[in-house]
Motif scaffolding. Structure first.
Motif, PDB file in Angstrom:
ATOM      1  N   GLY A  62      89.245  67.951   7.131  1.00  0.00           N
ATOM      2  CA  GLY A  62      87.953  68.791   7.567  1.00  0.00           C
ATOM      3  C   GLY A  62      87.615  68.716   8.859  1.00  0.00           C
ATOM      4  O   GLY A  62      88.706  68.137   9.815  1.00  0.00           O
ATOM      5  N   TRP A  63      86.826  69.317   9.505  1.00  0.00           N
ATOM      6  CA  TRP A  63      86.266  69.290  10.846  1.00  0.00           C
ATOM      7  C   TRP A  63      85.291  68.178  11.193  1.00  0.00           C
ATOM      8  O   TRP A  63      84.380  68.166  10.566  1.00  0.00           O
ATOM      9  CB  TRP A  63      85.923  70.665  11.414  1.00  0.00           C
ATOM     10  N   VAL A  64      85.985  67.110  11.802  1.00  0.00           N
ATOM     11  CA  VAL A  64      85.339  65.966  11.978  1.00  0.00           C
ATOM     12  C   VAL A  64      85.171  65.417  13.322  1.00  0.00           C
ATOM     13  O   VAL A  64      85.600  65.611  14.220  1.00  0.00           O
ATOM     14  CB  VAL A  64      86.257  64.648  11.259  1.00  0.00           C
TER      15      VAL A  64
ATOM     16  N   TYR B 204      99.614  72.289  18.795  1.00  0.00           N
ATOM     17  CA  TYR B 204      98.936  71.594  17.691  1.00  0.00           C
ATOM     18  C   TYR B 204      99.142  72.070  16.360  1.00  0.00           C
ATOM     19  O   TYR B 204      99.671  71.421  15.341  1.00  0.00           O
ATOM     20  CB  TYR B 204      97.488  71.368  17.666  1.00  0.00           C
TER      21      TYR B 204
ATOM     22  N   ILE C  64      88.996  58.831  12.358  1.00  0.00           N
ATOM     23  CA  ILE C  64      89.031  59.023  11.066  1.00  0.00           C
ATOM     24  C   ILE C  64      89.908  57.786  10.641  1.00  0.00           C
ATOM     25  O   ILE C  64      89.576  57.326   9.253  1.00  0.00           O
ATOM     26  CB  ILE C  64      89.908  60.328  10.370  1.00  0.00           C
TER      27      ILE C  64
ATOM     28  N   ILE D 242      98.159  63.115   7.186  1.00  0.00           N
ATOM     29  CA  ILE D 242      97.019  63.653   7.675  1.00  0.00           C
ATOM     30  C   ILE D 242      97.191  64.939   8.324  1.00  0.00           C
ATOM     31  O   ILE D 242      97.905  64.781   9.390  1.00  0.00           O
ATOM     32  CB  ILE D 242      95.918  62.943   8.345  1.00  0.00           C
ATOM     33  N   SER D 243      97.194  66.217   7.944  1.00  0.00           N
ATOM     34  CA  SER D 243      97.482  67.313   8.499  1.00  0.00           C
ATOM     35  C   SER D 243      96.002  68.003   9.107  1.00  0.00           C
ATOM     36  O   SER D 243      95.296  67.433   9.560  1.00  0.00           O
ATOM     37  CB  SER D 243      98.170  68.473   7.276  1.00  0.00           C
TER      38      SER D 243
ATOM     39  N   ASP E 293     103.434  51.892  17.357  1.00  0.00           N
ATOM     40  CA  ASP E 293     103.358  53.009  18.040  1.00  0.00           C
ATOM     41  C   ASP E 293     104.379  54.075  17.530  1.00  0.00           C
ATOM     42  O   ASP E 293     105.455  53.627  17.075  1.00  0.00           O
ATOM     43  CB  ASP E 293     103.895  52.789  19.399  1.00  0.00           C
ATOM     44  N   VAL E 294     103.924  55.117  16.677  1.00  0.00           N
ATOM     45  CA  VAL E 294     104.580  55.991  15.728  1.00  0.00           C
ATOM     46  C   VAL E 294     105.769  56.725  16.590  1.00  0.00           C
ATOM     47  O   VAL E 294     106.686  57.266  15.991  1.00  0.00           O
ATOM     48  CB  VAL E 294     103.932  56.999  15.048  1.00  0.00           C
TER      49      VAL E 294
ATOM     50  N   THR F  37      84.954  63.357  15.910  1.00  0.00           N
ATOM     51  CA  THR F  37      85.887  62.386  16.534  1.00  0.00           C
ATOM     52  C   THR F  37      86.143  62.522  17.948  1.00  0.00           C
ATOM     53  O   THR F  37      85.633  63.770  18.465  1.00  0.00           O
ATOM     54  CB  THR F  37      87.177  61.882  15.746  1.00  0.00           C
TER      55      THR F  37
ATOM     56  N   ASN G 219      92.585  52.548  14.745  1.00  0.00           N
ATOM     57  CA  ASN G 219      91.500  51.858  15.682  1.00  0.00           C
ATOM     58  C   ASN G 219      90.361  52.697  16.043  1.00  0.00           C
ATOM     59  O   ASN G 219      89.359  52.221  16.497  1.00  0.00           O
ATOM     60  CB  ASN G 219      92.091  51.342  17.029  1.00  0.00           C
ATOM     61  N   ARG G 220      90.196  54.018  15.772  1.00  0.00           N
ATOM     62  CA  ARG G 220      89.236  54.999  16.016  1.00  0.00           C
ATOM     63  C   ARG G 220      89.296  56.111  14.821  1.00  0.00           C
ATOM     64  O   ARG G 220      90.233  56.402  14.224  1.00  0.00           O
ATOM     65  CB  ARG G 220      89.388  55.477  17.521  1.00  0.00           C
TER      66      ARG G 220
ATOM     67  N   ARG H 289      97.938  51.180  18.283  1.00  0.00           N
ATOM     68  CA  ARG H 289      98.949  50.875  19.330  1.00  0.00           C
ATOM     69  C   ARG H 289      98.706  49.669  20.178  1.00  0.00           C
ATOM     70  O   ARG H 289      99.850  48.955  20.638  1.00  0.00           O
ATOM     71  CB  ARG H 289      99.006  52.052  20.342  1.00  0.00           C
TER      72      ARG H 289
ATOM     73  N   LYS I 247     101.624  70.929  13.159  1.00  0.00           N
ATOM     74  CA  LYS I 247     100.847  70.471  11.746  1.00  0.00           C
ATOM     75  C   LYS I 247     101.625  71.167  10.469  1.00  0.00           C
ATOM     76  O   LYS I 247     101.856  70.901   9.479  1.00  0.00           O
ATOM     77  CB  LYS I 247      99.236  70.654  11.659  1.00  0.00           C
TER      78      LYS I 247
ATOM     79  N   ASN J 179      98.149  58.716   9.544  1.00  0.00           N
ATOM     80  CA  ASN J 179      96.813  59.428  10.179  1.00  0.00           C
ATOM     81  C   ASN J 179      97.102  59.686  11.446  1.00  0.00           C
ATOM     82  O   ASN J 179      96.303  60.411  12.084  1.00  0.00           O
ATOM     83  CB  ASN J 179      95.716  58.713   9.906  1.00  0.00           C
TER      84      ASN J 179
ATOM     85  N   GLY K 173      97.028  55.052  13.396  1.00  0.00           N
ATOM     86  CA  GLY K 173      95.810  55.352  14.327  1.00  0.00           C
ATOM     87  C   GLY K 173      94.408  54.695  13.569  1.00  0.00           C
ATOM     88  O   GLY K 173      93.751  55.671  13.553  1.00  0.00           O
TER      89      GLY K 173
HETATM   90  N1  LIG Z   1      88.951  65.489  13.995  1.00  0.00           N
HETATM   91  C1  LIG Z   1      89.170  66.378  13.087  1.00  0.00           C
HETATM   92  O1  LIG Z   1      88.352  67.484  13.444  1.00  0.00           O
HETATM   93  C2  LIG Z   1      90.725  67.003  12.780  1.00  0.00           C
HETATM   94  C3  LIG Z   1      90.823  67.878  11.897  1.00  0.00           C
HETATM   95  C4  LIG Z   1      92.027  68.159  11.419  1.00  0.00           C
HETATM   96  C5  LIG Z   1      92.980  67.142  11.620  1.00  0.00           C
HETATM   97  N2  LIG Z   1      92.793  65.991  12.191  1.00  0.00           N
HETATM   98  C6  LIG Z   1      93.690  64.827  11.955  1.00  0.00           C
HETATM   99  O2  LIG Z   1      93.322  63.904  11.544  1.00  0.00           O
HETATM  100  C7  LIG Z   1      94.157  62.600  12.280  1.00  0.00           C
HETATM  101  C8  LIG Z   1      93.119  61.616  12.883  1.00  0.00           C
HETATM  102  O3  LIG Z   1      92.289  62.521  13.816  1.00  0.00           O
HETATM  103  P1  LIG Z   1      91.002  61.908  14.734  1.00  0.00           P
HETATM  104  O4  LIG Z   1      90.020  62.995  14.695  1.00  0.00           O
HETATM  105  O5  LIG Z   1      90.476  60.580  14.154  1.00  0.00           O
HETATM  106  O6  LIG Z   1      91.686  61.759  16.192  1.00  0.00           O
HETATM  107  P2  LIG Z   1      91.430  60.652  17.147  1.00  0.00           P
HETATM  108  O7  LIG Z   1      89.904  60.308  17.128  1.00  0.00           O
HETATM  109  O8  LIG Z   1      91.803  61.364  18.545  1.00  0.00           O
HETATM  110  O9  LIG Z   1      92.246  59.332  17.006  1.00  0.00           O
HETATM  111  C9  LIG Z   1      93.632  59.526  17.122  1.00  0.00           C
HETATM  112  C10 LIG Z   1      94.197  58.272  16.434  1.00  0.00           C
HETATM  113  O10 LIG Z   1      95.741  58.480  16.709  1.00  0.00           O
HETATM  114  C11 LIG Z   1      96.235  57.314  17.457  1.00  0.00           C
HETATM  115  N3  LIG Z   1      97.400  57.567  17.942  1.00  0.00           N
HETATM  116  C12 LIG Z   1      97.949  58.693  18.659  1.00  0.00           C
HETATM  117  N4  LIG Z   1      99.150  58.647  19.067  1.00  0.00           N
HETATM  118  C13 LIG Z   1      99.487  57.594  18.449  1.00  0.00           C
HETATM  119  C14 LIG Z   1     100.799  56.732  18.533  1.00  0.00           C
HETATM  120  N5  LIG Z   1     101.810  57.426  19.300  1.00  0.00           N
HETATM  121  N6  LIG Z   1     101.016  55.687  17.806  1.00  0.00           N
HETATM  122  C15 LIG Z   1     100.089  55.285  16.912  1.00  0.00           C
HETATM  123  N7  LIG Z   1      98.982  55.937  16.921  1.00  0.00           N
HETATM  124  C16 LIG Z   1      98.543  56.866  17.918  1.00  0.00           C
HETATM  125  C17 LIG Z   1      95.254  57.083  18.375  1.00  0.00           C
HETATM  126  O11 LIG Z   1      95.317  55.865  19.030  1.00  0.00           O
HETATM  127  P3  LIG Z   1      94.938  55.358  20.533  1.00  0.00           P
HETATM  128  O12 LIG Z   1      93.499  55.016  20.349  1.00  0.00           O
HETATM  129  O13 LIG Z   1      95.750  54.307  20.955  1.00  0.00           O
HETATM  130  O14 LIG Z   1      95.094  56.719  21.317  1.00  0.00           O
HETATM  131  C18 LIG Z   1      93.907  57.108  17.627  1.00  0.00           C
HETATM  132  O15 LIG Z   1      93.706  56.028  16.812  1.00  0.00           O
HETATM  133  C19 LIG Z   1      95.135  63.149  13.255  1.00  0.00           C
HETATM  134  O16 LIG Z   1      96.321  63.230  12.601  1.00  0.00           O
HETATM  135  C20 LIG Z   1      94.343  64.874  13.405  1.00  0.00           C
HETATM  136  O17 LIG Z   1      95.385  65.649  14.104  1.00  0.00           O
HETATM  137  C21 LIG Z   1      91.493  65.858  12.720  1.00  0.00           C
END
Ligand SMILES: NC(=O)c1ccc[n+]([C@@H]2O[C@H](COP(=O)([O-])OP(=O)(O)OC[C@H]3O[C@@H](n4cnc5c(N)ncnc54)[C@H](OP(=O)(O)O)[C@@H]3O)[C@@H](O)[C@H]2O)c1
Length: 231
Positions: free
Chosen positions: A184-186, A153, A13, A135-136, A57-58, A188, A10-11, A33, A157, A84, A8
């Motif tokens: 943390g709460w990020v 969700y 975290i 990453i939980s 792709d996971v 994105t 490309n965008r 992906r 997790k 992640n 994950g």
């Molecule tokens: N943001 C928060 O506040 C927060 C808080 C707690 C935990 N987290 C955890 O942190 C991690 C990253 O979150 P984020 O906020 O950066 O999310 P995000 O901006 O929505 O990015 C999610 C990433 O996961 C990829 N992804 C989704 N399904 C996939 C698959 N089947 N195969 C490969 N890649 C896949 C997406 O790729 P595509 O671009 O191709 O869709 C994207 O790169 C996640 O595990 C999330 O649960 C985030």
């Protein structure tokens, strides 16, 4: 040179983690992906970093197996694997009656089975001293759950945390560390614009914590600064 693979990447975290590892001169496999759409920072000219974009792709056995072979062309050993990639299928405030059961399947397919698939396939590239960071989320904590919501969700997790602990026990004799980390709460696409942390701030902390993970932390659930979180 130490090597890391980040899913994950490309965008959000994941991308901020790529930037962080490149800054410290690691060999980075940025797994995404759709490599065609990825807009990555390149290592600076004077950096010793090496950087490769990998299609992954996971949720696909074939894609993950091909990714392993692609990485093997460059290295036989990963020092860090960061699982992640994740999805958040619901809005979060739905009551059970409003939940689509498909959201549970989707969340488990990516957030739990996807991580299991990654570790199964990449296990041959891990050895004593390697670290796996799953990453939980703080929403995974069963003991601090007080309100309804985040059904699919948070259940996925929590399952990821149990999976992390189970794999940690199996890999302990081989001295491979496996830990679950909340970023943390990020701010994105997933976290939304109101979150207090930037992806860079979260990734800086995660980098420090992940690269210092030790065997006594294996199986644990922690925050980005290595603080313990109740399961
Ligand atoms: N943001 C928060 O506040 C927060 C808080 C707690 C935990 N987290 C955890 O942190 C991690 C990253 O979150 P984020 O906020 O950066 O999310 P995000 O901006 O929505 O990015 C999610 C990433 O996961 C990829 N992804 C989704 N399904 C996939 C698959 N089947 N195969 C490969 N890649 C896949 C997406 O790729 P595509 O671009 O191709 O869709 C994207 O790169 C996640 O595990 C999330 O649960 C985030």
């Amino acid at each position: 040179m130490e090597s890391v693979l980040i899913t994950g990447a490309n965008r959000g975290i994941g991308k901020a983690l790529v930037e962080e590892f490149l800054r410290y001169g690691w060999q980075v496999f940025a797994a995404t992906r759709d490599p065609g759409k990825a807009n990555f920072p390149l290592p600076s000219k004077d950096s010793s970093s090496k950087f490769e974009i990998i299609q992954l792709d996971v949720t696909s056995d074939e894609s993950v197996a091909t990714a392993v072979e692609t990485v093997r062309e460059t290295t036989s050993q990963l020092d860090v694997l960061i699982n992640n990639a994740g999805i958040f299928p619901e809005e979060g405030n739905e009551r059970l009656a409003e939940m689509k059961l498909a959201w549970f399947r989707e969340a488990f397919e990516t957030n739990v089975i996807g991580v299991a698939r990654m570790i199964q396939h990449f296990r041959p590239l891990l050895s004593a001293g390697s670290r796996i960071a799953n990453i939980s989320s703080a929403l995974a904590s069963i003991s601090s759950k007080k309100h309804f919501g985040y059904y699919a969700y948070s259940a996925s997790k929590s399952a990821l945390n149990m999976f992390t602990r189970t794999v940690a026990a199996e890999f302990a004799p081989d001295k491979i560390v496996v830990a679950a980390l909340s970023p943390g709460w990020v701010r994105t696409d997933m976290g939304g614009p109101g979150a207090p942390l930037s992806a860079k701030e979260s990734a800086e902390c995660l980098f420090r914590t992940i690269t210092h993970l030790s065997m006594d932390q294996s199986g644990s659930f922690m925050g980005r600064n290595a603080e313990a979180i109740a399961l």
